[in-house]
Write a protein that holds these residues in place. Sequence first.
Motif, PDB file in Angstrom:
ATOM      1  N   MET A  83       0.826  -1.206   0.000  1.00 23.45           N
ATOM      2  CA  MET A  83       0.000   0.000   0.000  1.00 23.45           C
ATOM      3  C   MET A  83       0.859   1.254   0.000  1.00 23.45           C
ATOM      4  O   MET A  83       1.999   1.246   0.444  1.00 23.45           O
ATOM      5  CB  MET A  83      -0.904   0.022   1.236  1.00 23.45           C
ATOM      6  CG  MET A  83      -1.986  -1.023   1.259  1.00 23.45           C
ATOM      7  SD  MET A  83      -2.946  -0.900   2.796  1.00 23.45           S
ATOM      8  CE  MET A  83      -3.951  -2.374   2.680  1.00 23.45           C
ATOM      9  N   LYS A  84       0.280   2.348  -0.488  1.00 19.75           N
ATOM     10  CA  LYS A  84       0.943   3.641  -0.396  1.00 19.75           C
ATOM     11  C   LYS A  84       1.012   4.056   1.074  1.00 19.75           C
ATOM     12  O   LYS A  84       0.247   3.576   1.902  1.00 19.75           O
ATOM     13  CB  LYS A  84       0.184   4.690  -1.207  1.00 19.75           C
ATOM     14  CG  LYS A  84       0.154   4.417  -2.705  1.00 19.75           C
ATOM     15  CD  LYS A  84      -0.639   5.488  -3.436  1.00 19.75           C
ATOM     16  CE  LYS A  84      -0.706   5.213  -4.933  1.00 19.75           C
ATOM     17  NZ  LYS A  84      -1.510   6.234  -5.648  1.00 19.75           N
ATOM     18  N   SER A  85       1.917   4.958   1.373  1.00 19.32           N
ATOM     19  CA  SER A  85       2.097   5.381   2.766  1.00 19.32           C
ATOM     20  C   SER A  85       0.871   6.102   3.311  1.00 19.32           C
ATOM     21  O   SER A  85       0.657   6.157   4.524  1.00 19.32           O
ATOM     22  CB  SER A  85       3.324   6.290   2.893  1.00 19.32           C
ATOM     23  OG  SER A  85       3.194   7.418   2.056  1.00 19.32           O
ATOM     24  N   SER A  86       0.061   6.659   2.399  1.00 17.15           N
ATOM     25  CA  SER A  86      -1.137   7.361   2.851  1.00 17.15           C
ATOM     26  C   SER A  86      -2.167   7.398   1.720  1.00 17.15           C
ATOM     27  O   SER A  86      -1.859   7.114   0.563  1.00 17.15           O
ATOM     28  CB  SER A  86      -0.801   8.780   3.310  1.00 17.15           C
ATOM     29  OG  SER A  86      -1.927   9.387   3.908  1.00 17.15           O
ATOM     30  N   GLU A  91      -5.742  10.124   5.581  1.00 17.38           N
ATOM     31  CA  GLU A  91      -5.508  11.537   5.876  1.00 17.38           C
ATOM     32  C   GLU A  91      -6.693  12.155   6.615  1.00 17.38           C
ATOM     33  O   GLU A  91      -6.518  12.977   7.526  1.00 17.38           O
ATOM     34  CB  GLU A  91      -5.234  12.307   4.581  1.00 17.38           C
ATOM     35  CG  GLU A  91      -3.899  11.968   3.928  1.00 17.38           C
ATOM     36  CD  GLU A  91      -2.714  12.212   4.852  1.00 17.38           C
ATOM     37  OE1 GLU A  91      -2.706  13.249   5.556  1.00 17.38           O
ATOM     38  OE2 GLU A  91      -1.809  11.367   4.897  1.00 17.38           O
ATOM     39  N   ALA A  92      -7.915  11.767   6.223  1.00 18.59           N
ATOM     40  CA  ALA A  92      -9.107  12.281   6.904  1.00 18.59           C
ATOM     41  C   ALA A  92      -9.135  11.819   8.360  1.00 18.59           C
ATOM     42  O   ALA A  92      -9.472  12.589   9.266  1.00 18.59           O
ATOM     43  CB  ALA A  92     -10.364  11.827   6.177  1.00 18.59           C
ATOM     44  N   LEU A  93      -8.757  10.563   8.591  1.00 20.63           N
ATOM     45  CA  LEU A  93      -8.726  10.035   9.955  1.00 20.63           C
ATOM     46  C   LEU A  93      -7.657  10.733  10.787  1.00 20.63           C
ATOM     47  O   LEU A  93      -7.837  10.952  11.992  1.00 20.63           O
ATOM     48  CB  LEU A  93      -8.475   8.524   9.925  1.00 20.63           C
ATOM     49  CG  LEU A  93      -9.611   7.676   9.352  1.00 20.63           C
ATOM     50  CD1 LEU A  93      -9.210   6.212   9.291  1.00 20.63           C
ATOM     51  CD2 LEU A  93     -10.890   7.844  10.163  1.00 20.63           C
ATOM     52  N   LYS A  94      -6.541  11.091  10.154  1.00 18.64           N
ATOM     53  CA  LYS A  94      -5.493  11.826  10.865  1.00 18.64           C
ATOM     54  C   LYS A  94      -5.998  13.186  11.327  1.00 18.64           C
ATOM     55  O   LYS A  94      -5.683  13.640  12.440  1.00 18.64           O
ATOM     56  CB  LYS A  94      -4.267  12.003   9.965  1.00 18.64           C
ATOM     57  CG  LYS A  94      -3.434  10.747   9.783  1.00 18.64           C
ATOM     58  CD  LYS A  94      -2.220  11.035   8.906  1.00 18.64           C
ATOM     59  CE  LYS A  94      -1.362   9.798   8.737  1.00 18.64           C
ATOM     60  NZ  LYS A  94      -0.188  10.057   7.850  1.00 18.64           N
ATOM     61  N   PHE A 151     -12.949   5.125  -6.326  1.00 12.80           N
ATOM     62  CA  PHE A 151     -12.145   4.827  -7.505  1.00 12.80           C
ATOM     63  C   PHE A 151     -11.922   6.084  -8.347  1.00 12.80           C
ATOM     64  O   PHE A 151     -12.872   6.676  -8.857  1.00 12.80           O
ATOM     65  CB  PHE A 151     -12.830   3.753  -8.357  1.00 12.80           C
ATOM     66  CG  PHE A 151     -13.180   2.500  -7.594  1.00 12.80           C
ATOM     67  CD1 PHE A 151     -12.479   2.137  -6.450  1.00 12.80           C
ATOM     68  CD2 PHE A 151     -14.220   1.678  -8.014  1.00 12.80           C
ATOM     69  CE1 PHE A 151     -12.790   0.979  -5.747  1.00 12.80           C
ATOM     70  CE2 PHE A 151     -14.545   0.520  -7.322  1.00 12.80           C
ATOM     71  CZ  PHE A 151     -13.835   0.184  -6.188  1.00 12.80           C
ATOM     72  N   ASN A 152     -10.681   6.486  -8.463  1.00 11.50           N
ATOM     73  CA  ASN A 152     -10.304   7.613  -9.316  1.00 11.50           C
ATOM     74  C   ASN A 152      -8.835   7.458  -9.708  1.00 11.50           C
ATOM     75  O   ASN A 152      -8.199   6.441  -9.403  1.00 11.50           O
ATOM     76  CB  ASN A 152     -10.553   8.955  -8.606  1.00 11.50           C
ATOM     77  CG  ASN A 152      -9.854   9.048  -7.264  1.00 11.50           C
ATOM     78  OD1 ASN A 152      -8.648   8.828  -7.165  1.00 11.50           O
ATOM     79  ND2 ASN A 152     -10.612   9.363  -6.215  1.00 11.50           N
ATOM     80  N   ALA A 153      -8.283   8.477 -10.364  1.00 17.89           N
ATOM     81  CA  ALA A 153      -6.912   8.381 -10.871  1.00 17.89           C
ATOM     82  C   ALA A 153      -5.887   8.229  -9.750  1.00 17.89           C
ATOM     83  O   ALA A 153      -4.793   7.702  -9.968  1.00 17.89           O
ATOM     84  CB  ALA A 153      -6.589   9.605 -11.724  1.00 17.89           C
ATOM     85  N   ASP A 154      -6.220   8.731  -8.550  1.00 22.84           N
ATOM     86  CA  ASP A 154      -5.262   8.699  -7.438  1.00 22.84           C
ATOM     87  C   ASP A 154      -5.508   7.544  -6.471  1.00 22.84           C
ATOM     88  O   ASP A 154      -4.881   7.482  -5.413  1.00 22.84           O
ATOM     89  CB  ASP A 154      -5.335  10.026  -6.664  1.00 22.84           C
ATOM     90  CG  ASP A 154      -4.958  11.210  -7.536  1.00 22.84           C
ATOM     91  OD1 ASP A 154      -4.024  11.070  -8.355  1.00 22.84           O
ATOM     92  OD2 ASP A 154      -5.614  12.270  -7.413  1.00 22.84           O
ATOM     93  N   THR A 155      -6.411   6.654  -6.800  1.00 21.03           N
ATOM     94  CA  THR A 155      -6.753   5.559  -5.892  1.00 21.03           C
ATOM     95  C   THR A 155      -5.556   4.648  -5.637  1.00 21.03           C
ATOM     96  O   THR A 155      -4.822   4.293  -6.558  1.00 21.03           O
ATOM     97  CB  THR A 155      -7.902   4.722  -6.482  1.00 21.03           C
ATOM     98  OG1 THR A 155      -9.055   5.544  -6.633  1.00 21.03           O
ATOM     99  CG2 THR A 155      -8.243   3.554  -5.557  1.00 21.03           C
ATOM    100  N   ASP A 156      -5.365   4.306  -4.370  1.00 22.06           N
ATOM    101  CA  ASP A 156      -4.399   3.273  -4.010  1.00 22.06           C
ATOM    102  C   ASP A 156      -5.134   1.950  -4.206  1.00 22.06           C
ATOM    103  O   ASP A 156      -5.899   1.511  -3.352  1.00 22.06           O
ATOM    104  CB  ASP A 156      -3.961   3.453  -2.552  1.00 22.06           C
ATOM    105  CG  ASP A 156      -2.944   2.404  -2.108  1.00 22.06           C
ATOM    106  OD1 ASP A 156      -2.757   1.405  -2.848  1.00 22.06           O
ATOM    107  OD2 ASP A 156      -2.354   2.555  -1.031  1.00 22.06           O
ATOM    108  N   TRP A 157      -4.889   1.289  -5.336  1.00 14.94           N
ATOM    109  CA  TRP A 157      -5.685   0.117  -5.704  1.00 14.94           C
ATOM    110  C   TRP A 157      -5.424  -1.076  -4.790  1.00 14.94           C
ATOM    111  O   TRP A 157      -6.301  -1.940  -4.628  1.00 14.94           O
ATOM    112  CB  TRP A 157      -5.445  -0.237  -7.167  1.00 14.94           C
ATOM    113  CG  TRP A 157      -6.020   0.798  -8.084  1.00 14.94           C
ATOM    114  CD1 TRP A 157      -5.350   1.749  -8.793  1.00 14.94           C
ATOM    115  CD2 TRP A 157      -7.413   1.018  -8.348  1.00 14.94           C
ATOM    116  NE1 TRP A 157      -6.225   2.553  -9.497  1.00 14.94           N
ATOM    117  CE2 TRP A 157      -7.498   2.126  -9.241  1.00 14.94           C
ATOM    118  CE3 TRP A 157      -8.590   0.406  -7.936  1.00 14.94           C
ATOM    119  CZ2 TRP A 157      -8.711   2.613  -9.719  1.00 14.94           C
ATOM    120  CZ3 TRP A 157      -9.806   0.895  -8.398  1.00 14.94           C
ATOM    121  CH2 TRP A 157      -9.862   1.982  -9.282  1.00 14.94           C
TER     122      TRP A 157
END
Length: 207
Positions: A83-86, A91-94, A151-157
């Motif tokens: 997974m990506k680091s974030s 980020e919302a939970l942070k 689902f979008n271009a920046d999604t961590d699949w």
Amino acid sequence: MEQLPLSILTLTKKELGNSYSAYLKYAPVFTIILLLISATIIFAVFKKVQKFSTPKFTKSTWIIIVVALLLTFLINFITVPFMKSSNENVEALKLVGNNNMFILIAFTIFVAPILEEIIFRGIFMNWFFVNNPLLSVLFSGLIFGYVHAPFNADTDWIYALSKILLGIVLAAVYYRTKNIKADISVHFLNNFLAVLAGALTSGVILL
């Protein structure tokens, strides 16, 4: 409806300026009030859409819970390293944690497992594809994954895939046991262990 109360706590000091101290005082109160209202509505809908009576826990129920928990461990073990680091959800939970850590922990461990299972399993699976369990389980997992990782271009699949697979496992537990408390238990243990692991990793022990 389930996410809206928590979104109140995602504002920052940079956005609010001098109003930030008042926000920290009153926002948690509004969050809890809105959460109680949302939970009441969600639970009332669930009671109407589940047409069958909930069976008691049996030995078979506990076996299904254990197997499902092992599957969630396997899913996390395979996917987390890739997974990506974030991501947007993290980020919302942070942001929520920065404003009120107690509410974040309570929501993650207790509120989310209960309300998300009632929505994505208890309501969805009793509304859609009732006569096709396979589609019901698969679509429940897919929508669960989409809500956590749109689902979008920046999604961590990889993150999205982990949530989809988790949703499928939880849906299968509800289908097999016909007891919403069974998949809530699996979801609760998954989230609790995730929070505990995160706390230990950061050097903080949660008791």
